[in-house]
Design a protein around this motif. Sequence first.
Motif, PDB file in Angstrom:
ATOM      1  N   MET A   1      92.915  34.230  48.042  1.00 10.34           N
ATOM      2  CA  MET A   1      92.176  33.002  47.759  1.00 10.34           C
ATOM      3  C   MET A   1      92.198  32.094  48.985  1.00 10.34           C
ATOM      4  SD  MET A   1      93.507  32.401  43.821  1.00 10.34           S
ATOM      5  CE  MET A   1      92.776  30.772  43.605  1.00 10.34           C
ATOM      6  N   THR A   2      91.142  31.300  49.161  1.00  8.07           N
ATOM      7  CA  THR A   2      91.085  30.380  50.300  1.00  8.07           C
ATOM      8  C   THR A   2      91.873  29.111  49.967  1.00  8.07           C
ATOM      9  OG1 THR A   2      89.159  29.125  49.563  1.00  8.07           O
ATOM     10  CG2 THR A   2      88.711  31.182  50.760  1.00  8.07           C
TER      11      THR A   2
ATOM     12  N   MET B   1      84.578  26.751  43.478  1.00 10.09           N
ATOM     13  CA  MET B   1      85.996  26.536  43.757  1.00 10.09           C
ATOM     14  C   MET B   1      86.252  26.206  45.224  1.00 10.09           C
ATOM     15  SD  MET B   1      88.072  29.293  41.439  1.00 10.09           S
ATOM     16  CE  MET B   1      89.637  28.649  42.022  1.00 10.09           C
ATOM     17  N   ARG B   2      85.329  26.616  46.095  1.00 13.21           N
ATOM     18  CA  ARG B   2      85.519  26.359  47.532  1.00 13.21           C
ATOM     19  C   ARG B   2      84.969  24.997  47.957  1.00 13.21           C
ATOM     20  NH1 ARG B   2      84.757  31.935  48.094  1.00 13.21           N
ATOM     21  NH2 ARG B   2      82.564  31.955  48.617  1.00 13.21           N
TER      22      ARG B   2
ATOM     23  N   ILE C   1      86.441  35.435  40.883  1.00 13.19           N
ATOM     24  CA  ILE C   1      85.693  34.329  41.487  1.00 13.19           C
ATOM     25  C   ILE C   1      84.299  34.795  41.932  1.00 13.19           C
ATOM     26  CG2 ILE C   1      85.641  32.712  43.448  1.00 13.19           C
ATOM     27  CD1 ILE C   1      88.772  32.742  43.326  1.00 13.19           C
TER      28      ILE C   1
ATOM     29  N   ARG D   1      85.772  24.317  37.716  1.00 15.01           N
ATOM     30  CA  ARG D   1      84.958  24.709  38.871  1.00 15.01           C
ATOM     31  C   ARG D   1      84.932  26.237  38.908  1.00 15.01           C
ATOM     32  NH1 ARG D   1      81.765  21.218  41.067  1.00 15.01           N
ATOM     33  NH2 ARG D   1      82.219  21.787  43.228  1.00 15.01           N
TER      34      ARG D   1
ATOM     35  N   ARG E   1      89.632  37.859  43.495  1.00  7.86           N
ATOM     36  CA  ARG E   1      88.341  37.875  44.214  1.00  7.86           C
ATOM     37  C   ARG E   1      87.207  38.290  43.279  1.00  7.86           C
ATOM     38  NH1 ARG E   1      88.755  34.536  47.473  1.00  7.86           N
ATOM     39  NH2 ARG E   1      86.752  34.244  46.527  1.00  7.86           N
TER      40      ARG E   1
ATOM     41  N   GLU F   1      90.917  26.095  49.875  1.00  7.63           N
ATOM     42  CA  GLU F   1      90.131  25.219  48.985  1.00  7.63           C
ATOM     43  C   GLU F   1      90.182  25.754  47.555  1.00  7.63           C
ATOM     44  OE1 GLU F   1      88.982  26.495  51.874  1.00  7.63           O
ATOM     45  OE2 GLU F   1      89.027  24.682  53.108  1.00  7.63           O
ATOM     46  N   GLU F   2      90.044  27.070  47.406  1.00  9.26           N
ATOM     47  CA  GLU F   2      90.119  27.664  46.062  1.00  9.26           C
ATOM     48  C   GLU F   2      91.504  27.428  45.449  1.00  9.26           C
ATOM     49  OE1 GLU F   2      87.038  31.445  46.735  1.00  9.26           O
ATOM     50  OE2 GLU F   2      89.179  31.706  47.092  1.00  9.26           O
TER      51      GLU F   2
ATOM     52  N   GLN G   1      82.017  30.240  43.179  1.00 13.31           N
ATOM     53  CA  GLN G   1      81.887  29.626  44.509  1.00 13.31           C
ATOM     54  C   GLN G   1      82.180  28.132  44.539  1.00 13.31           C
ATOM     55  OE1 GLN G   1      78.329  30.387  46.608  1.00 13.31           O
ATOM     56  NE2 GLN G   1      78.780  32.565  46.855  1.00 13.31           N
TER      57      GLN G   1
ATOM     58  N   THR H   1      91.739  23.848  44.178  1.00 13.87           N
ATOM     59  CA  THR H   1      90.970  23.711  42.929  1.00 13.87           C
ATOM     60  C   THR H   1      91.726  24.357  41.767  1.00 13.87           C
ATOM     61  OG1 THR H   1      88.908  23.663  44.161  1.00 13.87           O
ATOM     62  CG2 THR H   1      88.756  24.293  41.845  1.00 13.87           C
ATOM     63  N   ALA H   2      92.343  25.510  42.041  1.00 14.42           N
ATOM     64  CA  ALA H   2      93.077  26.240  41.001  1.00 14.42           C
ATOM     65  C   ALA H   2      94.309  25.473  40.532  1.00 14.42           C
ATOM     66  CB  ALA H   2      93.486  27.616  41.526  1.00 14.42           C
TER      67      ALA H   2
END
Length: 437
Positions: free
Chosen positions: A353-354, A28-29, A317, A23, A314, A356-357, A26, A360-361
Motif C-alpha cells: 500500500m502507498t 484512497m490515494r 483496492i 474512500r 492491491r 496515502e492509502e 483509487q 486513509t486506511a
Amino acid sequence: MERIDLLVTGIGRLVTPPGNVPRCGQQMREVHEIMDAMVAIRAGKIVAFGTAQDVISLLANVEIVETIDVGGRLVTPGLIDPHTHLVHGGSREHELVMKRSGVSYLDILAQGGGILNTVQSTRAASEQELYDKARGSLNGMLLNGVTTVEAKSGYGLSLEAELKQLRVAKRLNETHPLDIVSTFMGAHAVPLAYKGRAEAYVDLIVNELIPKVAEEGLAEFCDVFCEQGVFSIEQSRRILLKGMACGLISKIHADEIEPLGGAELAGEIGAISAEHLLAATDKGLAAMAEHGVIPVLLPGTSFNLGLAKHARARAMIDTYALPVALATDYNPGSCPTESIQLIMMLASLNLKMTPEEILTACTINAANALGRGGEIGSIAVGKRADLAIFDAPNLAYLPYHFGINHTFAVIKNGNVIVWNRALVTDEACKKEGHDEP
Ligand code: IZC
Ligand code: ZN
C-alpha cells in the motif's frame, strides 16, 4: 465566530483524507495536503483549518484562549484502531517457542491453548486487574497517535465473564481520554466446558449472551471467529443475524486461514466490516464490494505468525475498489503489539500500500469500519478535534523510518493529551466528569 479554545499553529504539513464516507479504491490515494497550516478548535471540535494565512484572516477579532505551536511538524487526523482484543488477562509468551518450532495457531487452540489459555487468565482476573492492564495498553496506543480504539470481548466465553470484559471496556471509555468502541465476541472459541458441543454453545450465545449484552447496552457490534475448527459459516450466520435482530452491527473474522466463505457471508448479511481476509476468494471480495463491506486488514498478525501469505490489498483496492482499513489486531496470541505505526510499515512492506492509502486506511476508512465516519477520521469543520502530530517531514516517512515511534503530540477532543512524546498530566487525561478510580 466568538471564541477559539485552542489554535494549533506551526503545522509544517497537514495531511488528511477528505469527507466522511469510506474512500474506495483509487480514492484512497487522494489525500488533501496543506503546507504551513493551522487548525482552530472550539468545544472539542474543529471550527476552521487551512493555510495559516487563511485561518488568521478568519479569526480577526476572535478571542483565542490558547495557542500551541507544533514546530513545523506533520499533522494528520488522530489514528483509529478498529480491531483489537484490548481487554484480557495474562499473556502467552510460553507459546512462542512452540510456535516458532512450527506448531500452527489452530493446532495450539485445538490442544486447549491459545485463546483458551487467555480465557483462563481472563476469568481468573478481577475487573480492576483487567482494567489496569488494558489501561496500560491504551496509553501505549495513545502515545503512538491513536485516538479511537475498538475493543472486543471473547475471553470470557460465559455470561458472567463476557459481561465482566465488556464492563471493563465501558469503564475505560468513561475514564480514559481515548474513545473505546465495544464489540461482543462471545463466538471467539468454543469453551472447554462445551468441547464437542459447539452447537450448544452457539445456543447459549444466541439465547442468553446476545440478548443480555444488548439489553445492558454493553456493545455496538457483534463479531464471530468464522474459521475452520472454530465457528462454521452456518453458526456464524446464526449468531450474527441474532445480533442484528438485537441491534448489534455485524463484524466477522473472515477467511483468515481457510477460505470458508466468510467474505461471502459478510456480503450476504451486510456486515459493516470483514477482518483478516488472507484466504478470501474473488467471489468473496466481489460480494463485499457489492454490499459495501469494509475490509479491515491486520498485517501484524500474518507477520507475527510467520506466514508467507498476505491479504490481497492491491486486488481489493485496484480491482474491487474496496475501502481498505488497517488495524493492529492487538491480542495476546497472534499479534501482541499496540503499535499502529508498525502496522503502517507492514502495510507498506507486505500489502504494497502507498503512504496515502495507509493514512486513509488508518483514519477515515477505519472510522467508517466503526460507524463513525461523520464524527472522526478526517480533519474537517464540525468533526472532533482529534489530531496526531508526528516528528516526520512527510507521510512517506512514517512507514519508511521503521521501528520507532514518530508521534510527538496528540490532541483528543481539543485537549493536548500527549506532548513531547509523553502523556500530559493525569488531569488532562481524564474524561470530564469522571474521576480516576
Ligand atoms: O487470542 O489468539 N485470531 N483471535 C482470532 C485471536 C487471533 C486472538 C487470540
Ligand atoms: Zn481479531
